[in-house]
Write a protein that holds these residues in place. Structure first.
Motif, PDB file in Angstrom:
ATOM      1  N   ALA A 241       0.835  -1.201   0.000  1.00 24.44           N
ATOM      2  CA  ALA A 241       0.000   0.000   0.000  1.00 24.44           C
ATOM      3  C   ALA A 241       0.869   1.249   0.000  1.00 24.44           C
ATOM      4  O   ALA A 241       1.893   1.304   0.691  1.00 24.44           O
ATOM      5  CB  ALA A 241      -0.942   0.016   1.205  1.00 24.44           C
ATOM      6  N   PHE A 243       0.139   5.381   0.583  1.00 29.59           N
ATOM      7  CA  PHE A 243      -0.836   6.388   1.005  1.00 29.59           C
ATOM      8  C   PHE A 243      -0.299   7.769   0.649  1.00 29.59           C
ATOM      9  O   PHE A 243       0.850   8.097   0.935  1.00 29.59           O
ATOM     10  CB  PHE A 243      -1.084   6.303   2.518  1.00 29.59           C
ATOM     11  CG  PHE A 243      -1.787   5.047   2.943  1.00 29.59           C
ATOM     12  CD1 PHE A 243      -3.174   4.994   3.011  1.00 29.59           C
ATOM     13  CD2 PHE A 243      -1.064   3.908   3.252  1.00 29.59           C
ATOM     14  CE1 PHE A 243      -3.829   3.838   3.389  1.00 29.59           C
ATOM     15  CE2 PHE A 243      -1.702   2.738   3.637  1.00 29.59           C
ATOM     16  CZ  PHE A 243      -3.092   2.699   3.702  1.00 29.59           C
ATOM     17  N   ASN A 250     -10.626  12.326  -2.920  1.00 30.38           N
ATOM     18  CA  ASN A 250     -10.343  10.910  -2.741  1.00 30.38           C
ATOM     19  C   ASN A 250     -10.213  10.236  -4.096  1.00 30.38           C
ATOM     20  O   ASN A 250     -10.983  10.526  -5.018  1.00 30.38           O
ATOM     21  CB  ASN A 250     -11.447  10.234  -1.931  1.00 30.38           C
ATOM     22  CG  ASN A 250     -11.395  10.603  -0.460  1.00 30.38           C
ATOM     23  OD1 ASN A 250     -10.331  10.522   0.161  1.00 30.38           O
ATOM     24  ND2 ASN A 250     -12.521  11.011   0.094  1.00 30.38           N
ATOM     25  N   GLY A 252      -7.751   6.706  -6.142  1.00 27.94           N
ATOM     26  CA  GLY A 252      -6.904   5.550  -5.913  1.00 27.94           C
ATOM     27  C   GLY A 252      -7.257   4.403  -6.828  1.00 27.94           C
ATOM     28  O   GLY A 252      -8.261   4.421  -7.549  1.00 27.94           O
ATOM     29  N   ASP A 259      -1.877  -1.303  -3.585  1.00 26.05           N
ATOM     30  CA  ASP A 259      -3.034  -0.431  -3.369  1.00 26.05           C
ATOM     31  C   ASP A 259      -2.549   1.010  -3.302  1.00 26.05           C
ATOM     32  O   ASP A 259      -1.802   1.374  -2.390  1.00 26.05           O
ATOM     33  CB  ASP A 259      -3.726  -0.836  -2.060  1.00 26.05           C
ATOM     34  CG  ASP A 259      -5.063  -0.149  -1.843  1.00 26.05           C
ATOM     35  OD1 ASP A 259      -5.581   0.479  -2.796  1.00 26.05           O
ATOM     36  OD2 ASP A 259      -5.597  -0.245  -0.718  1.00 26.05           O
ATOM     37  N   VAL A 261      -3.571   4.593  -2.489  1.00 23.71           N
ATOM     38  CA  VAL A 261      -4.638   5.237  -1.730  1.00 23.71           C
ATOM     39  C   VAL A 261      -4.405   6.741  -1.736  1.00 23.71           C
ATOM     40  O   VAL A 261      -3.382   7.219  -1.230  1.00 23.71           O
ATOM     41  CB  VAL A 261      -4.686   4.712  -0.277  1.00 23.71           C
ATOM     42  CG1 VAL A 261      -5.879   5.299   0.463  1.00 23.71           C
ATOM     43  CG2 VAL A 261      -4.716   3.188  -0.250  1.00 23.71           C
ATOM     44  N   SER A 263      -5.923  10.234  -0.446  1.00 24.67           N
ATOM     45  CA  SER A 263      -6.880  10.789   0.513  1.00 24.67           C
ATOM     46  C   SER A 263      -7.092  12.274   0.283  1.00 24.67           C
ATOM     47  O   SER A 263      -6.139  13.014   0.019  1.00 24.67           O
ATOM     48  CB  SER A 263      -6.394  10.567   1.947  1.00 24.67           C
ATOM     49  OG  SER A 263      -6.419   9.192   2.270  1.00 24.67           O
ATOM     50  N   ARG A 278      -8.548   9.557   7.046  1.00 18.82           N
ATOM     51  CA  ARG A 278      -8.698   8.144   6.695  1.00 18.82           C
ATOM     52  C   ARG A 278      -8.280   7.271   7.881  1.00 18.82           C
ATOM     53  O   ARG A 278      -7.205   7.478   8.462  1.00 18.82           O
ATOM     54  CB  ARG A 278      -7.855   7.803   5.464  1.00 18.82           C
ATOM     55  CG  ARG A 278      -8.141   6.399   4.908  1.00 18.82           C
ATOM     56  CD  ARG A 278      -7.441   6.201   3.564  1.00 18.82           C
ATOM     57  NE  ARG A 278      -7.914   7.129   2.544  1.00 18.82           N
ATOM     58  CZ  ARG A 278      -8.987   6.907   1.791  1.00 18.82           C
ATOM     59  NH1 ARG A 278      -9.709   5.802   1.939  1.00 18.82           N
ATOM     60  NH2 ARG A 278      -9.344   7.798   0.880  1.00 18.82           N
ATOM     61  N   HIS A 289      -9.084   0.283   4.803  1.00 18.99           N
ATOM     62  CA  HIS A 289      -9.121   1.717   5.102  1.00 18.99           C
ATOM     63  C   HIS A 289     -10.448   2.319   4.680  1.00 18.99           C
ATOM     64  O   HIS A 289     -11.115   1.829   3.761  1.00 18.99           O
ATOM     65  CB  HIS A 289      -7.963   2.440   4.409  1.00 18.99           C
ATOM     66  CG  HIS A 289      -7.815   2.121   2.953  1.00 18.99           C
ATOM     67  ND1 HIS A 289      -8.524   2.778   1.967  1.00 18.99           N
ATOM     68  CD2 HIS A 289      -7.054   1.191   2.307  1.00 18.99           C
ATOM     69  CE1 HIS A 289      -8.195   2.291   0.789  1.00 18.99           C
ATOM     70  NE2 HIS A 289      -7.310   1.316   0.962  1.00 18.99           N
ATOM     71  N   TYR A 291     -12.424   6.407   4.523  1.00 13.32           N
ATOM     72  CA  TYR A 291     -12.346   7.860   4.696  1.00 13.32           C
ATOM     73  C   TYR A 291     -13.579   8.337   5.456  1.00 13.32           C
ATOM     74  O   TYR A 291     -14.710   7.966   5.137  1.00 13.32           O
ATOM     75  CB  TYR A 291     -12.284   8.540   3.330  1.00 13.32           C
ATOM     76  CG  TYR A 291     -12.020  10.024   3.365  1.00 13.32           C
ATOM     77  CD1 TYR A 291     -10.733  10.522   3.488  1.00 13.32           C
ATOM     78  CD2 TYR A 291     -13.071  10.941   3.248  1.00 13.32           C
ATOM     79  CE1 TYR A 291     -10.484  11.891   3.501  1.00 13.32           C
ATOM     80  CE2 TYR A 291     -12.833  12.300   3.253  1.00 13.32           C
ATOM     81  CZ  TYR A 291     -11.538  12.775   3.381  1.00 13.32           C
ATOM     82  OH  TYR A 291     -11.302  14.131   3.396  1.00 13.32           O
TER      83      TYR A 291
END
Length: 313
Positions: A241, A243, A250, A252, A259, A261, A263, A278, A289, A291
């Motif tokens: 992942a 982030f 948002n 992703g 993954d 992600v 935010s 998140r 996860h 949000y």
């Protein structure tokens, strides 16, 4: 208030690690946990965006102060406490060398100092923190103010890598610094590649991609050649992942088993999302996860199904 004066919440990363987490105690998996990810408090952008002057505007940031205060209060109320609170860049809006940078920094430090001292604060550098094309001087300023611009730490058997994504966006004015991070990252990923951690996850400001590894180049992502090279390197090492923030919406997607992600912001929204944070739950097998708007998290806390995941062994 300087970072040092702000107290324990500003245990700044030094020596490419974060001493809030003693690595000898945190390398072992002991069960599910969660952390909170936020992005882009970016004090000053809401005024600048509303006036259409994002380059030199931003002389007011009262809205961002209130929103970040709400975020800190919401995190402080959570039970059990999150293992940490990570802010994925663009801490303030004023670029290096522009007006209001010192004032925005002082106000953000004052607000963040109210975070419960038992919840370590993890700070990621963004383009407004370093400049779109960082220099050795802007990187040094960030390090003095907030701590290392890239570092790693262990928490609950998970290896966390905090990266300076500006080096992949434009390192033309600091090629040696980019090379140093690349070499350091290869060393860190060798640990993950040997599967010595339960999971390996990355925090950075600019997303690798917003929806697809093959999408067009954009201000809000890394270029195709760079993103694929970085993503492939992370995947080979077992990172699952990444982030990020930067997009103020948002987004992703997935690439192979990675993954990505993205935010939305604590501060200024550029789409239809709400000001939010998140919640990220880490179990032995997966990372889940969700949000939340700041209002939702303040009033209701974390939903039962996410809390239930942390009771699994």
């Amino acid at each position: 208030m300087s970072a040092a004066e702000a107290g324990g919440v500003f245990r700044r990363a030094r020596g490419r690690t974060l001493d809030a987490f003693p690595s000898e105690k945190e390398r072992e998996w002991k069960g599910p946990f969660y952390f909170i990810q936020g992005a882009d408090p970016q004090f000053g952008l809401m005024k600048a965006w509303s006036t259409g002057n994002c380059d030199s505007g931003g002389d007011e940031w009262g809205q961002e102060i209130r929103l970040t205060e709400q975020a800190v209060q919401a995190v402080n109320k959570l039970k059990p406490r999150p293992r940490f609170f990570v802010l994925c860049g663009d801490l303030i809006h004023a670029m290096p060398g522009t007006p209001w940078r010192k004032e925005q920094t002082a106000d953000l430090q004052r607000v963040l100092a109210r975070l419960d001292s038992d919840i370590p604060l993890v700070l990621v550098s963004g383009n407004h923190d370093l400049g779109n094309a960082p220099t050795p001087e802007t990187v040094a300023e960030f390090q003095r103010t907030w701590g290392d611009d890239y570092f790693s730490f262990w928490v609950g058997g998970v290896l966390c890598l905090v990266l300076n994504s500006q080096f992949w966006y434009d390192a033309s004015r600091c090629p040696a610094l980019k090379q140093a991070q690349d070499q350091w990252l290869d060393q860190q990923l060798s640990v993950a590649g040997r599967r010595e951690c339960q999971h390996a996850i990355v925090f950075q400001h600019i997303p690798l991609f917003l929806q697809s590894i093959d999408e067009d180049d954009d201000y809000f992502n890394l270029t195709k050649s760079v993103r694929r090279e970085v993503a492939d390197k992370l995947i080979r090492a077992g990172v699952t992942a990444v982030f990020s923030g930067h997009y103020h919406r948002n987004a992703g997607g997935t690439y192979q088993n990675l993954d990505m992600v993205v935010s939305s912001a604590i501060g200024c929204q550029l789409g239809q999302d709400t000001h939010g944070l998140r919640v990220v739950v880490v179990t032995a097998e997966k990372i889940v996860h969700r949000y939340y708007s700041l209002d939702e998290l303040s009033e209701k806390g974390i939903e039962d199904d996410l809390m239930g995941l942390m009771k699994e062994k």
